[in-house]
Design a protein around this motif. Structure first.
Motif, PDB file in Angstrom:
ATOM      1  N   GLY A  14       0.827  -1.211   0.000  1.00  0.00           N
ATOM      2  CA  GLY A  14       0.000   0.000   0.000  1.00  0.00           C
ATOM      3  C   GLY A  14       0.853   1.250   0.000  1.00  0.00           C
ATOM      4  O   GLY A  14       0.531   2.244   0.657  1.00  0.00           O
ATOM      5  N   SER A  16       1.436   3.284  -2.472  1.00  0.00           N
ATOM      6  CA  SER A  16       1.137   4.278  -3.510  1.00  0.00           C
ATOM      7  C   SER A  16       0.720   5.618  -2.921  1.00  0.00           C
ATOM      8  O   SER A  16       0.825   6.647  -3.579  1.00  0.00           O
ATOM      9  CB  SER A  16       0.041   3.744  -4.442  1.00  0.00           C
ATOM     10  OG  SER A  16      -1.135   3.455  -3.723  1.00  0.00           O
ATOM     11  N   ARG A  17       0.210   5.608  -1.703  1.00  0.00           N
ATOM     12  CA  ARG A  17      -0.217   6.886  -1.089  1.00  0.00           C
ATOM     13  C   ARG A  17      -0.297   6.703   0.427  1.00  0.00           C
ATOM     14  O   ARG A  17      -0.041   5.622   0.961  1.00  0.00           O
ATOM     15  CB  ARG A  17      -1.576   7.333  -1.648  1.00  0.00           C
ATOM     16  CG  ARG A  17      -2.681   6.345  -1.406  1.00  0.00           C
ATOM     17  CD  ARG A  17      -4.058   6.905  -1.768  1.00  0.00           C
ATOM     18  NE  ARG A  17      -5.069   5.962  -1.325  1.00  0.00           N
ATOM     19  CZ  ARG A  17      -5.651   5.068  -2.115  1.00  0.00           C
ATOM     20  NH1 ARG A  17      -5.364   5.013  -3.396  1.00  0.00           N
ATOM     21  NH2 ARG A  17      -6.556   4.224  -1.618  1.00  0.00           N
ATOM     22  N   ILE A  19      -0.185   6.370   4.391  1.00  0.00           N
ATOM     23  CA  ILE A  19       0.784   5.895   5.377  1.00  0.00           C
ATOM     24  C   ILE A  19       1.885   5.072   4.707  1.00  0.00           C
ATOM     25  O   ILE A  19       3.071   5.225   5.023  1.00  0.00           O
ATOM     26  CB  ILE A  19       0.055   5.069   6.471  1.00  0.00           C
ATOM     27  CG1 ILE A  19      -0.893   5.975   7.277  1.00  0.00           C
ATOM     28  CG2 ILE A  19       1.065   4.382   7.396  1.00  0.00           C
ATOM     29  CD1 ILE A  19      -1.857   5.236   8.198  1.00  0.00           C
ATOM     30  N   ARG A  39      -1.950  -1.303  -6.180  1.00  0.00           N
ATOM     31  CA  ARG A  39      -2.480  -1.596  -7.530  1.00  0.00           C
ATOM     32  C   ARG A  39      -2.091  -0.520  -8.544  1.00  0.00           C
ATOM     33  O   ARG A  39      -1.957  -0.794  -9.728  1.00  0.00           O
ATOM     34  CB  ARG A  39      -4.014  -1.703  -7.478  1.00  0.00           C
ATOM     35  CG  ARG A  39      -4.514  -2.928  -6.763  1.00  0.00           C
ATOM     36  CD  ARG A  39      -5.961  -2.799  -6.430  1.00  0.00           C
ATOM     37  NE  ARG A  39      -6.194  -1.597  -5.622  1.00  0.00           N
ATOM     38  CZ  ARG A  39      -7.350  -1.227  -5.119  1.00  0.00           C
ATOM     39  NH1 ARG A  39      -8.425  -1.957  -5.353  1.00  0.00           N
ATOM     40  NH2 ARG A  39      -7.473  -0.133  -4.398  1.00  0.00           N
ATOM     41  N   THR A  40      -1.899   0.732  -8.098  1.00  0.00           N
ATOM     42  CA  THR A  40      -1.732   1.845  -9.046  1.00  0.00           C
ATOM     43  C   THR A  40      -0.258   2.063  -9.386  1.00  0.00           C
ATOM     44  O   THR A  40       0.477   2.740  -8.641  1.00  0.00           O
ATOM     45  CB  THR A  40      -2.352   3.140  -8.444  1.00  0.00           C
ATOM     46  OG1 THR A  40      -3.602   2.814  -7.864  1.00  0.00           O
ATOM     47  CG2 THR A  40      -2.543   4.207  -9.506  1.00  0.00           C
ATOM     48  N   ASP A  64      -2.622  -6.795  -7.106  1.00  0.00           N
ATOM     49  CA  ASP A  64      -3.777  -6.796  -6.209  1.00  0.00           C
ATOM     50  C   ASP A  64      -3.479  -7.723  -5.038  1.00  0.00           C
ATOM     51  O   ASP A  64      -3.317  -8.935  -5.215  1.00  0.00           O
ATOM     52  CB  ASP A  64      -5.026  -7.269  -6.978  1.00  0.00           C
ATOM     53  CG  ASP A  64      -6.284  -7.188  -6.124  1.00  0.00           C
ATOM     54  OD1 ASP A  64      -6.188  -7.232  -4.874  1.00  0.00           O
ATOM     55  OD2 ASP A  64      -7.377  -7.082  -6.715  1.00  0.00           O
ATOM     56  N   ALA A  65      -3.424  -7.138  -3.853  1.00  0.00           N
ATOM     57  CA  ALA A  65      -2.989  -7.873  -2.655  1.00  0.00           C
ATOM     58  C   ALA A  65      -3.991  -8.912  -2.186  1.00  0.00           C
ATOM     59  O   ALA A  65      -3.701  -9.684  -1.276  1.00  0.00           O
ATOM     60  CB  ALA A  65      -2.726  -6.887  -1.526  1.00  0.00           C
ATOM     61  N   ASN A  91       0.652  -2.922   5.306  1.00  0.00           N
ATOM     62  CA  ASN A  91      -0.021  -1.632   5.519  1.00  0.00           C
ATOM     63  C   ASN A  91      -1.364  -1.520   4.798  1.00  0.00           C
ATOM     64  O   ASN A  91      -2.230  -0.759   5.225  1.00  0.00           O
ATOM     65  CB  ASN A  91       0.930  -0.511   5.069  1.00  0.00           C
ATOM     66  CG  ASN A  91       0.206   0.804   4.865  1.00  0.00           C
ATOM     67  OD1 ASN A  91      -0.218   1.443   5.828  1.00  0.00           O
ATOM     68  ND2 ASN A  91       0.015   1.195   3.615  1.00  0.00           N
ATOM     69  N   TYR A 156     -15.026  -3.022  10.187  1.00  0.00           N
ATOM     70  CA  TYR A 156     -13.630  -2.551  10.151  1.00  0.00           C
ATOM     71  C   TYR A 156     -12.904  -2.979  11.428  1.00  0.00           C
ATOM     72  O   TYR A 156     -11.796  -3.516  11.373  1.00  0.00           O
ATOM     73  CB  TYR A 156     -13.600  -1.027   9.983  1.00  0.00           C
ATOM     74  CG  TYR A 156     -12.202  -0.445   9.961  1.00  0.00           C
ATOM     75  CD1 TYR A 156     -11.315  -0.753   8.921  1.00  0.00           C
ATOM     76  CD2 TYR A 156     -11.756   0.412  10.969  1.00  0.00           C
ATOM     77  CE1 TYR A 156     -10.026  -0.228   8.903  1.00  0.00           C
ATOM     78  CE2 TYR A 156     -10.484   0.940  10.955  1.00  0.00           C
ATOM     79  CZ  TYR A 156      -9.614   0.625   9.921  1.00  0.00           C
ATOM     80  OH  TYR A 156      -8.335   1.135   9.903  1.00  0.00           O
ATOM     81  N   LYS A 160      -9.530  -5.361  11.954  1.00  0.00           N
ATOM     82  CA  LYS A 160      -8.306  -4.838  12.594  1.00  0.00           C
ATOM     83  C   LYS A 160      -7.980  -5.643  13.861  1.00  0.00           C
ATOM     84  O   LYS A 160      -6.819  -5.858  14.171  1.00  0.00           O
ATOM     85  CB  LYS A 160      -8.490  -3.342  12.888  1.00  0.00           C
ATOM     86  CG  LYS A 160      -8.517  -2.498  11.613  1.00  0.00           C
ATOM     87  CD  LYS A 160      -7.126  -2.346  11.046  1.00  0.00           C
ATOM     88  CE  LYS A 160      -7.021  -2.313   9.571  1.00  0.00           C
ATOM     89  NZ  LYS A 160      -5.650  -2.135   9.066  1.00  0.00           N
ATOM     90  N   VAL A 189      -5.899   9.173  11.046  1.00  0.00           N
ATOM     91  CA  VAL A 189      -4.773   9.735  10.288  1.00  0.00           C
ATOM     92  C   VAL A 189      -5.344  10.499   9.085  1.00  0.00           C
ATOM     93  O   VAL A 189      -6.261  10.008   8.411  1.00  0.00           O
ATOM     94  CB  VAL A 189      -3.808   8.629   9.797  1.00  0.00           C
ATOM     95  CG1 VAL A 189      -2.552   9.247   9.185  1.00  0.00           C
ATOM     96  CG2 VAL A 189      -3.441   7.671  10.932  1.00  0.00           C
ATOM     97  N   THR A 191      -5.453  10.966   5.831  1.00  0.00           N
ATOM     98  CA  THR A 191      -5.099  10.392   4.524  1.00  0.00           C
ATOM     99  C   THR A 191      -6.373  10.252   3.692  1.00  0.00           C
ATOM    100  O   THR A 191      -7.481  10.489   4.189  1.00  0.00           O
ATOM    101  CB  THR A 191      -4.501   8.975   4.681  1.00  0.00           C
ATOM    102  OG1 THR A 191      -5.508   8.129   5.256  1.00  0.00           O
ATOM    103  CG2 THR A 191      -3.262   8.971   5.551  1.00  0.00           C
ATOM    104  N   PHE A 193      -7.785   7.583   2.950  1.00  0.00           N
ATOM    105  CA  PHE A 193      -8.591   6.584   3.659  1.00  0.00           C
ATOM    106  C   PHE A 193      -9.624   7.248   4.569  1.00  0.00           C
ATOM    107  O   PHE A 193     -10.753   6.781   4.687  1.00  0.00           O
ATOM    108  CB  PHE A 193      -7.631   5.732   4.512  1.00  0.00           C
ATOM    109  CG  PHE A 193      -8.292   4.757   5.433  1.00  0.00           C
ATOM    110  CD1 PHE A 193      -8.553   3.470   5.003  1.00  0.00           C
ATOM    111  CD2 PHE A 193      -8.644   5.109   6.726  1.00  0.00           C
ATOM    112  CE1 PHE A 193      -9.150   2.557   5.843  1.00  0.00           C
ATOM    113  CE2 PHE A 193      -9.249   4.205   7.571  1.00  0.00           C
ATOM    114  CZ  PHE A 193      -9.507   2.931   7.133  1.00  0.00           C
TER     115      PHE A 193
END
Ligand SMILES: NC(=O)c1ccc[n+]([C@@H]2O[C@H](COP(=O)([O-])OP(=O)(O)OC[C@H]3O[C@@H](n4cnc5c(N)ncnc54)[C@H](OP(=O)(O)O)[C@@H]3O)[C@@H](O)[C@H]2O)c1
Length: 244
Positions: A14, A16-17, A19, A39-40, A64-65, A91, A156, A160, A189, A191, A193
């Motif tokens: 993760g 790409s942006r 965290i 992915r990006t 793709d994870a 992440n 969520y 976690k 955070v 972001t 997200f």
């Protein structure tokens, strides 16, 4: 005193942006070489441009994870280029802030796949490389929602909490292999997200949240400990968290 990560290879998911990107850049400053994935590809390539000129090596490995073949391919590319992974930062993650009764089955499946299946897959395929060399540090970005149950975050929170359970078990399972396992559990955070329902760009509440760089400092602090020091969990929350 923190040690240099010169000569170590960190695989950051993760990246790409948000965290992940901040973590990648912080670990580079500490001396690590990088494998970055998301992915990006375009965003990963722009990260690679930022790393150019630092003298550190970077492998861009998009995928793709949630897909076993993609993750196996990413780890294989890392092995081919560097022969090892010393630090794995799990992440990747997504969240949806909504009451349970308006959460769809598809949203449930997606959160479980992105948050838990991806953590399992990367850990599953990186750990054998670490066991082979009897050396490794796994750092998983869970959340304050992995420790506390919050209203309107039931699914969520469950994903976690599951990361916390997996890493606490692995801490004990992997210690005999000289592999350290740590959870980093941030509160809110600022972001992409966090820009879900109820939080829009420009919302002043975002300014009180942690920045991605704050979390990156915590990750670097864990990774760059003297080897015999093992941090198992870091909890960090914004001072103004009562506002959220
Ligand atoms: N932001 C917060 O308030 C907060 C608080 C506590 C914990 N966390 C945790 O911190 C982690 C990072 O969050 P963030 O705030 O940095 O989020 P973000 O800005 O949305 O970044 C998420 C990253 O995951 C990647 N990703 C998502 N789905 C993927 C998939 N199927 N395959 C591969 N990559 C995928 C995204 O890249 P692509 O879209 O390019 O694939 C992106 O790089 C998550 O685990 C999150 O739960 C966040």
């Amino acid at each position: 005193m923190l040690r240099s990560l010169d000569g170590e290879v960190a695989l950051v998911t993760g990246a790409s942006r948000g965290i992940g990107r901040a973590v990648a850049l912080r670990l580079v400053r500490q001396g690590a070489d990088l494998v970055v994935t998301a992915r990006t590809e375009e965003d990963l390539s722009s990260l690679a441009k930022e790393v150019e000129g630092t003298g550190r090596k970077i492998l861009v490995a998009p995928g793709d994870a949630t897909k076993e073949q993609d993750v196996m391919g990413i780890v294989e590319k890392a092995r081919e280029k560097f022969g090892k992974v010393d630090i794995l930062v799990n992440n990747i993650g997504i969240g949806a802030y909504k009451p349970l009764v308006t959460t769809t089955v598809d949203q449930y499946d997606e959160m479980v796949a992105v948050n838990n299946r991806s953590t399992f897959l990367f850990t599953r395929f990186v750990v054998p490389l670490m066991i082979e060399r009897r050396y490794g540090q796994i750092i998983t970005i869970s959340s304050a929602s992995g420790i506390i149950g919050y209203a309107n975050e039931a699914v969520y929170c469950s994903t976690k909490h599951a990361q916390v359970g997996m890493m606490e078990a692995l801490d004990r399972e992997l210690q005999p292999h000289n592999i350290k396992v740590c959870l980093v559990c941030p509160g809110s955070v600022n972001t992409y997200f966090a820009l879900g329902e109820g939080r829009t760009k420009g919302d002043p509440v975002l300014l009180d949240m942690l920045e991605a760089e704050d979390v990156a400092e915590a990750v670097n602090f864990v990774a760059a400990q003297p080897w015999k020091s093992m941090i198992t969990q870091v909890n960090l929350r914004p001072v103004a968290e009562a506002k959220y």
